[in-house]
Write a protein that holds these residues in place. Structure first.
Motif, mmCIF file in Angstrom:
data_model
loop_
_atom_site.group_PDB
_atom_site.id
_atom_site.type_symbol
_atom_site.label_atom_id
_atom_site.label_comp_id
_atom_site.label_asym_id
_atom_site.label_seq_id
_atom_site.Cartn_x
_atom_site.Cartn_y
_atom_site.Cartn_z
ATOM 1 N N VAL A 35 1.056 -1.181 0.131
ATOM 2 C CA VAL A 35 -0.164 0.019 0.181
ATOM 3 C C VAL A 35 1.006 1.363 -0.029
ATOM 4 N N SER A 36 0.673 2.137 -0.959
ATOM 5 C CA SER A 36 1.690 3.346 -1.110
ATOM 6 C C SER A 36 1.112 4.450 -0.864
ATOM 7 N N GLU A 37 1.547 5.473 0.132
ATOM 8 C CA GLU A 37 0.615 6.619 0.168
ATOM 9 C C GLU A 37 1.633 7.510 -0.174
ATOM 10 N N TYR A 51 -2.148 3.899 -3.782
ATOM 11 C CA TYR A 51 -1.997 2.475 -4.424
ATOM 12 C C TYR A 51 -2.018 1.419 -3.395
#
Lengths: 206, 583
Positions: A35-37, A51
């Motif tokens: 999980v990209s922040e 994402y």
């Protein structure tokens, strides 16, 4: 096979919490997850994206143009901005709420009209609905994120209880009830949007 | 063993915990902040926010010196501030293990430049580990302590946005029981006079070669075999993920975990087995240049940009692999730049500065957003503290402009390095006016405490620096405090202080509108009977105000009722803040 989900919106709308809940859920199903922040300056009312990728083995933390299986947009203009990232047979779930960006507020630019219709005319599979009104119904516009997850839940095989559990593990105890309610409203709206009236009735009866 | 999803930063903090780290001192900076925030959640770790990165690194060294495993964290530009201790700590070495965590921000999501921190490892001759995901962030943190103690050196743990702010799966382990290292007085080792330092330099050079040997055989750099030898990739950090995403197991990959020093034999060996050697790295060609010195001529920056962040698409495109983008919205869309929040206490000050056409030396923080239209209030932004020192130089050579020029700097930034600039103003006597935007928190990085807030990182009551007393003790006689929600009074004070023939400090004090303990009157409504659609309220650039059918419309989900817009409105269509009414 890796699946790609994008959560897009306006800084402050709660995209991070939505991605956290999704990540938790995929983890419990023994998928590899990333999980990209983005934190920092862009969170101050700017356009934000998160994402979420899951599958047997996930390498890249990000989703690129033409790669998203599902885009969940918290705001209509952001749906248009990020639609380039959608796959040909991907699904765009969008809140129909409009939040004017600063250039529109100052009159330099205009907020585009009929975005939902234009997206559908492009051949995009759009599932749009008013998540803000539903969130306000449970008591807080901040619940837009969970209402949208309720809708998203139709695209996965997880049980309602599994979703509830993921929500419970990510929000503060005193907000759990409100968020579960928001999830249910979003899920119910999903039946309508997806024209799954039959499923809805059978679900209620059972 | 339990598995969880953790940010790279959270995993690094977990690594600190598991490795028995006892002391953390950092200065917040995106994307490094959460390492320290998560470390602070462990009761076994003492963790603090230092006023700046230099202080943080020196404090962490002090704790290492006393015999405890220690850590300091910062963003890439923070390492510039801490570069002074870094280069000499390379010479002294450590007592207990010492890790310097630094997070780069390629693509500048939240930074003023995109410098490549790997240069610092090479320049200071300190080993640097580069994890590529959350699991490695934890693992490498633990390895870093072992390396630090084994080779008597600080070790840099280098993160970047896509490692620091990506959640991945991490397996939790227990905390190791680590014995304290005894403190023994050792002047030759720790007193870096020229006589001692001269003896230290060759040891540093030898240490690098020992580390290089370790890097050849330790498994920190690993080769993943492929099915074709047409290409072979050398890569590290997040770029490793992009290469694997595009090519899977097709081509062999040499994944570098220790970026300094690089393993010469491993690289030469790998290169000899592939037809075309390719180096994929974000920003500068560090690995590539090293390959060049080994006589290799890899494909590198001739094919890959040294600008911005990479992605799987950038790697794919470099090899002629094109991907379909099926949908593009044809119309030009309005941009959505970040903006000062509704109710932000900085807004009123920027309105006054812009309205009076005052030259403004800006600084680093949320208030950099005062540069955005319609406020357009800033003239410069360079680095932490530069507003105050820049103002001094400006006013010294252009005294005729001094009564129309100010510096603006946040409370945390002022503590970080603004105070030294103010000392220069007082000492060298420039007629300067400094506005400290005191919102009682470090805002941009997500609400960290600082020396002016009276609360420490663990959330406990702490010492509190009084800005008024500090400025006065430096020698600034004119120190005024204003409430930025009161535009008229604030403007008068700014005029008075600019007119004064001596240095002054204006403390603009209002807590950040997003702070949970701040009570707001609540959203206002526009009286559409009174509104004439003159757009005067639009001049403050509040995201809660827009025009609907030629009348001002207040977004109730954003408005906190600060009352600044009401002071713009001559028609009385927008109510004033209740407190402001009573003034």
């Amino acid at each position: 096979m890796t699946k790609n989900i994008m959560i897009v919106g306006v800084g402050g709308q709660g995209t991070l919490l939505a991605s956290k809940i999704l990540g938790k859920l995929f983890l419990t199903k023994d998928y590899d997850v990333k999980v990209s922040e983005v934190h920092g300056m862009s969170q101050r009312g700017g356009s934000v994206v998160t994402y979420v990728r899951y599958g047997d083995k996930v390498y890249s933390p990000i989703v690129d143009k033409g790669e998203a299986d599902i885009i969940i947009s918290f705001e209509l203009l952001e749906a248009a901005r990020w639609v380039e990232y959608l796959k040909k047979d991907g699904v765009l779930i969008t809140n129909t709420q409009q939040i004017n960006p600063m250039p529109v507020i100052t009159g330099v630019s205009k907020y585009p009209e009929n975005i939902k219709k234009k997206l559908m005319d492009m051949g995009v599979q759009v599932e749009g609905f008013d998540a803000l009104t539903l969130a306000e119904e449970v008591g807080s516009p901040k619940c837009v994120n969970i209402v949208l997850l309720g809708h998203l839940s139709h695209h996965f095989d997880f049980t309602e209880e599994e979703w509830h559990e993921a929500i419970r593990s990510c929000v503060k105890e005193r907000f759990v009830d409100m968020n579960i309610k928001a999830f249910e409203l979003g899920r119910k709206a999903g039946y309508t949007v997806l024209n799954r009236i039959g499923d809805f009735i059978s679900n209620v009866i059972s | 063993m339990s598995k969880c999803l953790m940010l790279g930063n959270e995993a690094a903090a977990r690594g600190l915990y598991e490795a028995g780290c006892e002391f953390v001192s950092s200065y917040p900076g995106t994307p490094s902040t959460e390492i320290t925030e998560f470390a602070a959640k462990y009761d076994d770790i003492y963790a603090e926010w230092a006023p700046n990165e230099k202080v943080a690194m020196e404090s962490a060294f002090g704790a290492s010196f006393a015999g405890k495993r220690s850590f300091c964290g910062m963003k890439h530009v923070g390492l510039n501030v801490a570069a002074d201790p870094l280069f000499t700590l390379s010479y002294t070495g450590v007592n207990a293990g010492l890790i310097i965590g630094v997070a780069d921000d390629p693509g500048m999501h939240s930074s003023q430049n995109e410098q490549d921190s790997r240069h610092y490892a090479i320049a200071s001759k300190v080993p640097m580990l580069e994890p590529s995901d959350s699991a490695e962030s934890k693992e490498y943190t633990k390895i870093a302590f072992e390396l630090s103690e084994k080779f008597d050196t600080p070790v840099i743990l280098k993160m970047c946005t896509r490692v620091a702010h990506c959640q991945g799966i991490v397996e939790l382990e227990d905390r190791d029981i680590v014995e304290d290292v005894e403190y023994v007085k050792d002047p030759q080792k720790y007193i870096m006079t020229p006589a001692n330092a001269i003896k230290k330099h060759p040891i540093v050079e030898e240490r690098l070669e020992k580390l290089r040997k370790w890097a050849e055989n330790s498994g920190i750099n690993r080769i993943e075999e492929g099915t074709s030898n047409e290409y072979g990739f050398i890569t590290s950090s997040t770029c490793y993920n992009y290469v694997k995403e595009v090519f899977g197991d097709k081509y062999p990959v040499l994944k570098i975990g220790l970026i300094n020093p690089l393993p010469n034999n491993t690289i030469l060996n790998f290169a000899s087995k592939v037809n075309n050697l390719v180096v994929v790295e974000e920003l500068d060609g560090i690995i590539e240049q090293h390959c060049n010195t080994l006589g290799l001529k890899p494909i590198g920056k001739d094919k890959f940009t040294n600008l911005g962040e990479f992605s799987q698409t950038i790697v794919a495109n470099a090899f002629g692999i094109k991907k379909e983008v099926p949908f593009t919205f044809k119309e030009e869309l309005p941009a959505r730049p970040p903006a000062l929040c509704a109710g932000c206490p900085h807004r009123g000050i920027f309105y006054v500065l812009h309205n009076r056409d005052i030259t403004v030396h800006g600084d680093i923080g949320c208030y950099t957003l005062g540069a955005m239209p319609p406020l357009n209030a800033l003239d410069s932004t360079v680095c932490m503290g530069a507003s105050v020192s820049g103002l001094h130089g400006f006013n010294k050579v252009a005294p005729e402009r001094a009564n129309n020029t100010v510096a603006v700097i946040g409370d945390s930034t002022f503590m970080h390095s603004g105070v030294t600039g103010l000392i220069n103003i007082a000492y060298n006597e420039s007629n300067s006016t400094v506005i400290i935007l005191d919102n009682s928190i470090t805002g941009m990085t997500g609400h960290q405490q600082n020396p002016t807030t009276g609360i420490n990182l663990k959330g406990d009551p702490a010492g509190k620096v009084c800005l008024e007393d500090l400025c006065k003790s430096i020698g600034i006689k004119r120190v005024r405090v204003i409430d930025p929600y009161d535009i008229k009074k604030s403007e008068q004070v700014i005029i008075d202080e600019l007119d004064a023939d001596e240095p002054s400090v204006i403390i603009s004090r209002r807590p950040c509108a997003l702070l949970k303990n701040v009570k707001h009157p609540g959203p206002i409504k526009c009286d559409t009977e009174k509104c004439v659609g003159c757009k005067a309220c639009m001049r403050i650039g509040c995201p809660a105000i827009s025009m609907v059918k030629d009348k001002a419309f207040i977004d109730e989900t954003l408005c906190v009722g600060c009352g600044v817009c009401g002071q713009m409105c001559k028609m009385g269509a927008l109510p004033l803040r209740k407190e402001a009414d009573n003034d």
